[in-house]
Design an enzyme around this catalytic site. Structure first.
Site, mmCIF file in Angstrom:
data_model
loop_
_atom_site.group_PDB
_atom_site.id
_atom_site.type_symbol
_atom_site.label_atom_id
_atom_site.label_comp_id
_atom_site.label_asym_id
_atom_site.label_seq_id
_atom_site.Cartn_x
_atom_site.Cartn_y
_atom_site.Cartn_z
ATOM 1 N N ALA A 145 -4.899 -11.432 36.989
ATOM 2 C CA ALA A 145 -3.865 -12.433 36.696
ATOM 3 C C ALA A 145 -2.526 -11.742 36.472
ATOM 4 O O ALA A 145 -2.412 -10.527 36.631
ATOM 5 C CB ALA A 145 -4.269 -13.235 35.468
ATOM 6 N N ASN A 146 -1.503 -12.503 36.136
ATOM 7 C CA ASN A 146 -0.211 -11.931 35.750
ATOM 8 C C ASN A 146 0.391 -12.804 34.651
ATOM 9 O O ASN A 146 -0.180 -13.824 34.274
ATOM 10 C CB ASN A 146 0.718 -11.795 36.963
ATOM 11 C CG ASN A 146 1.063 -13.130 37.573
ATOM 12 O OD1 ASN A 146 1.707 -13.965 36.963
ATOM 13 N ND2 ASN A 146 0.588 -13.365 38.788
#
Ligand code: CTP
Ligand code: CA
Length: 224
Positions: A33-34
């Site tokens: 993810a970010n």
């Protein structure tokens, strides 16, 4: 009537917005993810709806309320986001604000990956995700005004100018993330167009959204 029309500059237009991060599964319980919060994209979708547009918002995994008057489609991965974007076409304007993961796990493990008693660390092979913006740019249904976002930490306008050309976007909204922007409420942006860069002062994300929608309205009306 004239006054109403003036305040609904995107009346009759279909605006497609992507927002948030993507999650790329590794196994049933893990993902890549970010730190994208989705706030800027949701604010742009809200401002477009307020400007009278029909708005389709394709959102990655975020904890945000759907803005009033917006059609929202939730997705997880980049490939799901691309499919949802293509399904939403045609659009007059597309604003690609999502922080799409550049890579996904090359292989999706069907079961949770377990620790090895020998202490061996599992390798994580990556595969490149499709570029949604570049794909739209080449689509027979390319939106008339195609806008990308670029978060940069240095040489902001130079990187964004190169990105604009590489991806075939009309504008890149270059986002200076050298400070504390991700997850925060303010943004400093530069609008990189075919003719140069418009440098905007730091302002709250909701105000960036309203100013961008106004700028889009001007572009549609006058062609520059
Ligand atoms: N984008 C996209 N699909 C991807 C990656 C990016 O549609 N797989 C879009 C983003 O939504 C954004 C624009 O492309 O509008 C720029 O994203 P950015 O991550 O800055 O560009 P990249 O080409 O991935 O370059 P970088 O190496 O700086 O991450
Ligand atoms: Ca990227």
């Amino acid at each position: 009537d004239f006054a109403a029309e003036k305040h609904r500059p995107l009346y009759g237009k279909h605006v497609l917005v992507t927002a948030g991060p993507t999650h790329e599964p590794i196994d049933p319980v893990r993902y890549i993810a970010n730190r994208s919060s989705g706030k800027q994209g949701f604010a742009i979708a809200a401002a477009a709806a307020q400007a009278g547009a029909r708005v389709t918002l394709v959102a990655g995994p975020v904890q945000l309320e759907t803005p009033a008057g917006v059609d929202r489609f939730d997705v997880e991965s980049a490939r799901e986001m691309l499919a949802a974007v293509e399904a939403a076409l045609p659009a007059d304007v597309a604003v690609m604000v999502a922080a799409v993961a550049d890579w996904r796990a090359a292989d999706l493990a069907e079961q949770k990956i377990k620790k090895d008693s020998s202490g061996e660390v599992p390798p994580l092979a990556l595969a490149e995700n499709p570029d949604i913006l570049a794909t739209l740019a080449k689509s027979p249904q390319r939106p008339g005004l195609l806008i990308g976002f670029a978060a940069e930490t240095e040489n902001v306008v130079a990187h964004a100018t190169a990105k604009r050309a590489r991806k075939g976007a009309d504008w890149i909204v270059a986002n200076d993330v050298s400070g504390d922007v991700m997850g925060g409420d303010a943004n400093t942006v530069h609008i990189v167009t075919a003719v140069g860069s418009e440098d905007w002062p730091a302002m709250p994300k909701a105000q960036v959204a309203r100013a961008l929608i106004e700028r889009i309205g001007q572009e549609i009306e006058t062609g520059n």
